[in-house]
Motif scaffolding. Sequence first.
Motif, short mmCIF file in Angstrom:
data_model
loop_
_atom_site.label_atom_id
_atom_site.label_comp_id
_atom_site.label_asym_id
_atom_site.label_seq_id
_atom_site.Cartn_x
_atom_site.Cartn_y
_atom_site.Cartn_z
N HIS A 72 21.64 31.67 18.12
CA HIS A 72 20.82 31.81 17.91
C HIS A 72 20.83 33.56 17.64
CE1 HIS A 72 18.48 29.41 20.71
NE2 HIS A 72 18.10 30.12 21.67
N GLY A 73 22.22 33.71 17.29
CA GLY A 73 21.95 35.82 17.30
C GLY A 73 22.02 35.39 15.80
N LEU A 78 13.60 35.01 13.68
CA LEU A 78 12.52 34.58 12.73
C LEU A 78 11.22 33.40 13.27
CD1 LEU A 78 15.81 32.00 10.97
CD2 LEU A 78 13.89 34.27 10.18
N GLY A 79 10.39 33.49 12.40
CA GLY A 79 8.95 32.73 13.11
C GLY A 79 8.25 33.98 12.87
N GLY A 80 8.87 35.00 13.42
CA GLY A 80 7.61 36.25 13.72
C GLY A 80 6.44 36.09 15.12
N ILE A 293 21.12 27.92 39.90
CA ILE A 293 20.19 28.84 38.67
C ILE A 293 20.59 29.94 38.79
CG2 ILE A 293 17.60 29.76 38.86
CD1 ILE A 293 18.04 26.25 39.88
N ALA A 294 19.94 29.79 36.87
CA ALA A 294 20.11 31.35 36.45
C ALA A 294 18.73 30.87 35.75
CB ALA A 294 21.14 30.46 34.88
N HIS A 295 18.76 32.29 35.96
CA HIS A 295 17.29 33.11 35.70
C HIS A 295 17.40 34.13 34.58
CE1 HIS A 295 13.53 35.05 36.92
NE2 HIS A 295 13.89 36.22 36.84
N ASN A 296 16.11 33.82 33.38
CA ASN A 296 16.34 34.65 32.37
C ASN A 296 15.35 35.24 32.54
OD1 ASN A 296 18.60 32.87 31.43
ND2 ASN A 296 17.75 31.16 32.14
N PRO A 297 14.64 36.74 32.92
CA PRO A 297 13.92 37.35 33.21
C PRO A 297 13.05 37.72 32.18
CG PRO A 297 15.17 38.41 33.76
CD PRO A 297 16.27 36.94 33.88
N SER A 298 13.64 38.07 30.81
CA SER A 298 13.33 38.29 29.60
C SER A 298 12.90 37.17 28.70
CB SER A 298 14.40 38.94 29.13
OG SER A 298 14.66 40.28 29.90
N PRO A 328 14.25 34.11 20.53
CA PRO A 328 14.06 35.21 19.61
C PRO A 328 13.57 36.27 19.90
CG PRO A 328 12.32 33.65 20.70
CD PRO A 328 13.36 33.63 21.68
N ASP A 329 13.85 36.99 20.44
CA ASP A 329 13.15 38.45 20.82
C ASP A 329 13.96 39.49 21.83
OD1 ASP A 329 12.40 36.88 23.17
OD2 ASP A 329 10.01 37.31 23.02
#
Length: 480
Positions: A72-73, A78-80, A293-298, A328-329
């Motif tokens: 991902h890095g 990409l794709g805006g 659980i792996a929480h991904n708040p962002s 992506p962000d």
Amino acid sequence: MADILIRNGTVIAIDPQRRIIADGAVAITGTRIVAVGPSEEVARDHPAREVIDARSMVIMPGLIDSHAHAGHGLIKTLGGGRSDLWYRACQGAYTVGSTPEFWHAEAQLAALERLRFGVTTGVSLLGGGDSVMRTDEPDYGDAHMEGVLGIGTRSVVAVGTTRPPHPLTYARWKGSERVDYPVSFEDQFSTSRTLVDRWHRTHDERLHLAMLTPTLHQDNLEAPGAEEAIAQSRIVKSFAEDHGLVFMQDGHTRGSIRIANDIGILGPRTLLSHATGLDDDEIAICAQSGTRIAHNPSAIASILARCPVPELLQAGVLVAIGSDATAPDRSGDMFRHMQQCMHYHRTHFHDPSWLPPGKVLEMCTIDGARALGLEREIGSLEPGKKADIILVDLRRPHLYPANMPEFRVTYFANGNDVHTVLVGGRVLLRDRNPVHVDQDAVLDAAQRETDLMIDRLGLHDLMRTPAMFWSNARDTDLIE
């Protein structure tokens, strides 16, 4: 005599007593911590060859990122902002558009970002998108491992298989020539086993392997190949159990945990990412099975639906925080994700009492270690544990006045406040500068491999500034 003594700082140990020692010290011999306590006492009992003055700093365990993606890095933004375009880049890069050099360069870039942000241990799935894994041949995983080793951080690399139907089309490159070939489930599983045999718990156990299969949703069960997908999940889970590996799945949401339970792949060594939109029954399933659980708040997944973290915690489920980075962000800055986690759930409940800062700090340290089965080695500052330690500089305008440090490092700190990083007793970052790595060389390699990948796949259109980037309240082009 100790090898290193870190003294005169505020120790936030995250040990069983949750000690905060105002003028504290940590002594290190070899790769492990031998003492944690008041500076005067530790210095008296453990004179050292090297003394690091941590005055005006917090001394704390290295942060743990429980979910992110290798690859991902080099495709972030990409794709805006359009998910369909970004997934197009993922699909292409992780099957037909990348070389071992791509994976080595990306591994170094991501590990260097983690190092500079004080993330001493991170999970990296060897691929992404809709669980598109680069496990057609071992060369790509080998290159990733070598890249991480060159930076010096600790990594848990998840390898595994892609959703059927098979065979899938992958490609290798000989110069500018692309050679396509079919890849079966057996090929991917064999590659994953090879990588486990070759790399798991090697290099002073800085490298760990985990196994992964795609998450199955209801539409997958209604599609051709459903029985094959179920059988494959069970095969990979069984292999993980037999070899003492963590088993992972990415992208869980409403209904999929119930399916995973029915298949029989949950349990204390299973770590599921996202877990959004769960109902009460699925929360109970996680609690009863011991699933983590792996929480991904962002993450974008957390915009589309909420992971019920407070409810999971109250049910007794272990929850750790992941970045889902670096595309992506979002970045690998776990301070950012701790802050996002607190505000995300407090906003949901309209109540600032949820998720105190000490809890989210645990979720990025000792709870992250537990989720990965590494709590006896890392996640807290205790004698006998690996010396994975970071120093956070409090002498910064946004962190002053320097009282209540346990609040400062969660509410106000960011990754750029990390001053010093040790992994296994080895100083990797000093005064915010990598000690053993040529940062410019890492950045140049990342740029070169990204440009080559974009050329191979013809993705130049994904780098355009979107038409609604400026002067609009909403980018309706992103609505699918």
